[in-house]
Design an enzyme around this catalytic site. Structure first.
Site, PDB file in Angstrom:
ATOM      1  N   LYS A  53      44.736  22.247 -23.702  1.00 51.63           N
ATOM      2  CA  LYS A  53      45.707  23.291 -23.351  1.00 51.63           C
ATOM      3  C   LYS A  53      46.661  22.779 -22.276  1.00 51.63           C
ATOM      4  O   LYS A  53      47.879  22.944 -22.376  1.00 51.63           O
ATOM      5  CB  LYS A  53      44.967  24.557 -22.871  1.00 51.63           C
ATOM      6  CG  LYS A  53      44.283  25.311 -24.003  1.00 51.63           C
ATOM      7  CD  LYS A  53      43.379  26.446 -23.533  1.00 51.63           C
ATOM      8  CE  LYS A  53      42.611  27.029 -24.721  1.00 51.63           C
ATOM      9  NZ  LYS A  53      41.699  28.114 -24.398  1.00 51.63           N
ATOM     10  N   GLN A  97      38.775  30.365 -19.257  1.00 52.86           N
ATOM     11  CA  GLN A  97      38.107  29.820 -20.436  1.00 52.86           C
ATOM     12  C   GLN A  97      36.726  30.454 -20.593  1.00 52.86           C
ATOM     13  O   GLN A  97      35.951  30.542 -19.636  1.00 52.86           O
ATOM     14  CB  GLN A  97      38.001  28.283 -20.315  1.00 52.86           C
ATOM     15  CG  GLN A  97      37.500  27.591 -21.559  1.00 52.86           C
ATOM     16  CD  GLN A  97      38.442  27.712 -22.753  1.00 52.86           C
ATOM     17  OE1 GLN A  97      39.659  27.816 -22.597  1.00 52.86           O
ATOM     18  NE2 GLN A  97      37.886  27.722 -23.949  1.00 52.86           N
ATOM     19  N   ASP A 120      46.007  35.324 -23.228  1.00 52.55           N
ATOM     20  CA  ASP A 120      44.944  35.211 -24.230  1.00 52.55           C
ATOM     21  C   ASP A 120      44.809  36.514 -25.032  1.00 52.55           C
ATOM     22  O   ASP A 120      44.148  36.537 -26.073  1.00 52.55           O
ATOM     23  CB  ASP A 120      43.597  34.938 -23.535  1.00 52.55           C
ATOM     24  CG  ASP A 120      43.095  33.521 -23.761  1.00 52.55           C
ATOM     25  OD1 ASP A 120      43.522  32.894 -24.749  1.00 52.55           O
ATOM     26  OD2 ASP A 120      42.277  33.063 -22.948  1.00 52.55           O
TER      27      ASP A 120
HETATM   28  N1  GUN Z   1      36.732  30.277 -25.752  1.00 53.19           N
HETATM   29  C1  GUN Z   1      36.822  30.071 -27.082  1.00 53.19           C
HETATM   30  N2  GUN Z   1      38.058  30.380 -27.529  1.00 53.19           N
HETATM   31  C2  GUN Z   1      38.761  30.790 -26.454  1.00 53.19           C
HETATM   32  C3  GUN Z   1      40.100  31.240 -26.277  1.00 53.19           C
HETATM   33  O1  GUN Z   1      40.910  31.333 -27.220  1.00 53.19           O
HETATM   34  N3  GUN Z   1      40.445  31.564 -25.015  1.00 53.19           N
HETATM   35  C4  GUN Z   1      39.571  31.492 -23.973  1.00 53.19           C
HETATM   36  N4  GUN Z   1      40.009  31.860 -22.766  1.00 53.19           N
HETATM   37  N5  GUN Z   1      38.331  31.091 -24.103  1.00 53.19           N
HETATM   38  C5  GUN Z   1      37.929  30.737 -25.345  1.00 53.19           C
END
Ligand code: GUN
Length: 287
Positions: A53, A97, A120
């Protein structure tokens, strides 16, 4: 029949190019888009996702702030940092995350993120807005899947869509987006009695289960569109999806591969949400 393969890398590259242009234009107006990414602990998969990311932000001209905490950090420390990021006008997106270590109340953390910076789309208010088909930050993976349908000209009105998986991150928001688009949606999960009955009548089948090669060709309706959201690591280190690609592609009409399917679209939609948030902030500041 052999299915046409949806190239997530190519679509992603095209959309990221447009996002980078928007980021450059915003930076020229004095507002460089900025995403804050919080990682707690040392979950190896999470560390890879966060690295990807941050690197994608850099390539798109988006500033990123990476904030790492040890697995035993007190939730109060992270909550205090979130409050600072919420109040910081130079930060446009905030992402924590998941999963978080067990001392955290995940829902409370997600709700501590400002709704206007929730790129998100996991905050309860954004989830509620999505369920009411109002404008909201959309969760990145299902939003990326919708972008694929649009790019491939897949008509959703009136089709039978089956989503396998009911997670807050993929299954549930995917079902809501498909419903909003006019599909007739069935959500299947580990308690579903006759899974094959449902999957075999799906014009659109979305697999988000987390089990390697779980969906086999005999479960697919001929000509269906099969979307594989799974990313599983096999004992030999290779990645594979929740769909058995080799057997499913002989039955489906359209199919996503793993890797190179949905995966790259998730990060692309995160970048897009960050740029949208920065654009709103720039307008609000009269820039
Ligand atoms: N863990 C697995 N997929 C995601 C996501 O799309 N965003 C976040 N913040 N955590 C995750």
């Amino acid at each position: 029949m052999t299915a046409r393969i949806i190239d997530g890398n190519a679509l992603s590259a095209r959309v990221r190019g447009e996002i980078a242009e928007r980021a450059t234009a915003l930076t020229a107006r004095g507002v460089q888009p900025c995403l804050a990414v919080i990682l707690v602990g040392e979950n190896p998969a999470s560390a890879v996702y966060v690295r990807n990311k941050v690197s994608a932000c850099e390539k798109a001209g988006i500033r990123s702030l990476r904030l790492d905490y040890p697995a035993d950090v007190s939730p109060e420390v992270v909550m205090a940092r979130l409050a600072e990021l919420n109040a910081d006008p130079s930060v446009h997106g905030i992402l924590v995350q998941l999963p978080l270590p067990k001392q955290f109340d995940e829902a409370a953390v997600l709700e501590a993120i400002s709704v206007t910076k929730d790129v998100d789309g996991f905050h309860a208010e954004n989830v509620g807005r999505l369920s009411q088909n109002q404008e909201a930050f959309l969760p990145c993976t299902p939003h990326g899947v919708m972008k694929m349908f649009e790019a491939e000209g897949v008509d959703l009105a009136g089709v039978e869509a089956v989503v396998i998986g009911r997670s807050n991150i993929v299954g549930k928001p995917m079902a809501m987006l498909l419903t909003n688009a006019g599909a007739t949606v069935t959500v299947c999960h580990s308690k579903t009695r006759d899974l094959n009955f449902h999957t075999r009548r799906a014009d659109i089948l979305v697999a988000a289960i987390g089990k390697p090669r779980f969906v086999t060709g005999d479960m697919v309706k001929p000509g269906a569109t099969v979307i594989d959201v799974g990313i599983n690591r096999l004992p030999d280190g290779k990645l594979c999806g929740d769909v058995d690609f080799e057997s499913a592609k002989t039955v489906a009409g359209l199919i996503t591969p793993v890797p190179g399917g949905v995966g790259p679209m998730t990060i692309t939609m995160l970048l897009e949400n960050t740029v949208i948030s920065a654009d709103r902030a720039a307008r609000a500041a009269g820039k």
